[in-house]
Enzyme design. Structure first.
Site, PDB file in Angstrom:
ATOM      1  NE  ARG A 151      80.436  47.750  26.435  1.00  0.00           N
ATOM      2  CZ  ARG A 151      81.340  48.050  27.059  1.00  0.00           C
ATOM      3  NH1 ARG A 151      82.315  46.817  27.019  1.00  0.00           N
ATOM      4  NH2 ARG A 151      81.958  48.935  27.852  1.00  0.00           N
ATOM      5  CE  LYS A 175      80.664  51.034  24.006  1.00  0.00           C
ATOM      6  NZ  LYS A 175      79.885  52.251  24.448  1.00  0.00           N
ATOM      7  CG  HIS A 240      72.562  48.340  27.456  1.00  0.00           C
ATOM      8  ND1 HIS A 240      73.615  47.785  27.191  1.00  0.00           N
ATOM      9  CD2 HIS A 240      72.517  49.358  28.211  1.00  0.00           C
ATOM     10  CE1 HIS A 240      74.631  48.661  27.471  1.00  0.00           C
ATOM     11  NE2 HIS A 240      74.066  49.900  28.029  1.00  0.00           N
ATOM     12  NE  ARG A 243      77.087  46.825  29.600  1.00  0.00           N
ATOM     13  CZ  ARG A 243      78.351  46.617  29.802  1.00  0.00           C
ATOM     14  NH1 ARG A 243      78.900  45.740  30.181  1.00  0.00           N
ATOM     15  NH2 ARG A 243      79.182  47.952  29.863  1.00  0.00           N
ATOM     16  CG  HIS A 266      81.582  51.238  32.772  1.00  0.00           C
ATOM     17  ND1 HIS A 266      80.665  51.264  33.649  1.00  0.00           N
ATOM     18  CD2 HIS A 266      81.032  50.973  31.746  1.00  0.00           C
ATOM     19  CE1 HIS A 266      79.555  51.085  33.387  1.00  0.00           C
ATOM     20  NE2 HIS A 266      79.735  50.614  31.915  1.00  0.00           N
ATOM     21  CE1 TYR A 275      73.735  50.124  35.658  1.00  0.00           C
ATOM     22  CE2 TYR A 275      76.167  50.597  35.358  1.00  0.00           C
ATOM     23  CZ  TYR A 275      74.813  50.234  34.983  1.00  0.00           C
ATOM     24  OH  TYR A 275      74.930  49.978  33.644  1.00  0.00           O
TER      25      TYR A 275
END
Length: 309
Positions: A151, A175, A240, A243, A266, A275
Site C-alpha cells: 500500500r 491496517k 494503488h 498494487r 486483506h 481479482y
C-alpha cells in the site's frame, strides 16, 4: 475527540482525494457535505464513531433515495479507511454502513505490456547523463509497488533498513495493526540497495523527505509523471493501480487466492476475490477477441438480424 478534530481530519481526507486520488470536484464537494452532516449528527464525534453510532446514523437515511444512501455510505467508508491507513484509529467501522444495491467496481488494471513500458521509462531516465540519484529512488518505489503489492502508506513509511539484502521478505504492520510477511524480489532488493546507498545514514526512513518521509501525495505525483513518460494516460496509473497489477498478474500466473490474501493483507478473502472477477473478465474478452468460435458467433448474430436472408 472534538468537533474541531472532525473538521481537521475531514479537511485532510478531502485534500488527499484532491491530490492523490484525482477525484472530481463534484465528488469532493459531495463527500465533504456528507461527512460534515454526519459529523454534526454525531455531535462532532464522527472520527471516533463505532459500529453502533454508524448504524443509528444510517437509520436516519431510510427515507432517502438508494443512490443517495450509497453515496453517503461510500463517503464515510472511504473516510474511515483513510483514518485507518493514516493511523488515526486502529479499526475501520465502515462495514456497519449500508450498501444499497451496490455492485463493487472492478479495480483498474494494467497489462503486463503497460508495466514493461513503465519500467522501460525508468530505465531511460536512469541512462541519462549526468545520473540523478532520484531515478534510483523511482526505480525502488516502482519495484516495491509492483513487485510486492505494498500500500502507498506502507511503502513511503518503510524504515531505512526494512529491506535486508540477505532476506527475501519483510514484515509489515498494515491496517488494524495486523502483521504480514511480504515477499521481496531479487530485483526489488537490488533496487532498494542501490537507492539506500544514497540515503543519509542518520535517516530513519528509506524514502526520506524533509523532516519526515515521502508523502503519499508526492508518491502519486511521481507515478503519474512516470506514466506520462511511458505513454500511458496518467489517470490510468496510481500507486494503488500498481498494487492491483501485482495481485492480478500473480493470479493470472496461478497464485493461490489464500496466499494472495496474505500478501495483500486483506482481513476478508472476499476483498481478494474481486481479482478473480478481473481475471474472468480478461478471459472472456480474450475469447471474444481471439477465439475462432467467438468470431463465428459474432457472424451468426449478424446473420440473425431481421431482414437478413
Amino acid at each position: 475527540m472534538s468537533g474541531s478534530d472532525d473538521r481537521a481530519l475531514i479537511d485532510r481526507f478531502l485534500e488527499m482525494l484532491r491530490a492523490e486520488a484525482g477525484a472530481a470536484g463534484n465528488t469532493i464537494a459531495a463527500y465533504g457535505t456528507d461527512l460534515r452532516l454526519a459529523s454534526h449528527a454525531l455531535g462532532g464525534g464522527l472520527s471516533v464513531a463505532g459500529a453502533a453510532e454508524l448504524e443509528r446514523l444510517a437509520g436516519a437515511w431510510q427515507a432517502l433515495a438508494s443512490s443517495t444512501v450509497a453515496r453517503k455510505s461510500a463517503a464515510l467508508r472511504r473516510f474511515f479507511s483513510f483514518l485507518a491507513d493514516e493511523g488515526f484509529r486502529a479499526d475501520d467501522p465502515g462495514q456497519a454502513l449500508p450498501r444499497p444495491g451496490s455492485v463493487r467496481p472492478l479495480p483498474k488494471v494494467l497489462t503486463a505490456g503497460d508495466v514493461e513500458r513503465l519500467f522501460a521509462a525508468v530505465a531511460e531516465r536512469m541512462a541519462r547523463e549526468p545520473a540523478d540519484p532520484l531515478d534510483l529512488r523511482l526505480l525502488a518505489l516502482v519495484e516495491l509497488l509492483y513487485g510486492s503489492g505494498l500500500r502507498a502508506t506502507e511503502l513511503v513509511s518503510l524504515p531505512r533498513n526494512a529491506v535486508a539484502p540477505d532476506r527475501p521478505y519483510l514484515i509489515l504492520k498494515g491496517k488494524g495493526g495486523r502483521e504480514r510477511l511480504v515477499p521481496i524480489s531479487d530485483r526489488a532488493r537490488a533496487a532498494v540497495a542501490a537507492w539506500r546507498d544514497k540515503v543519509p545514514a542518520a535517516s530513519a526512513w528509506l524514502f526520506p523527505s524533509g523532516k519526515g518521509h515521502l508523502s503519499r501525495v508526492r508518491l502519486f505525483q511521481l507515478i503519474q509523471a512516470l506514466a506520462g513518460l511511458a505513454g500511458i494516460p496518467p489517470d490510468r496509473v496510481s500507486p494503488h493501480v500498481l498494487r492491483h497489477a501485482f495481485a492480478t498478474h500473480l493470479l493470472e500466473g496461478g497464485a493461490d487466492l489464500r496466499a494472495l490474501q496474505a500478501m495483500l493483507g486483506h482481513a476478508d478473502i472476499a476483498t481478494t476475490e474481486i481479482y478473480t472477477l478481473v481475471d474472468s473478465r480478461r478471459l472472456v474478452e480474450l475469447v471474444n477477441a481471439r477465439h475462432p468460435l467467438g468470431e463465428a458467433l459474432s457472424e451468426a448474430r449478424v446473420d440473425a438480424k431481421p431482414g437478413r436472408a
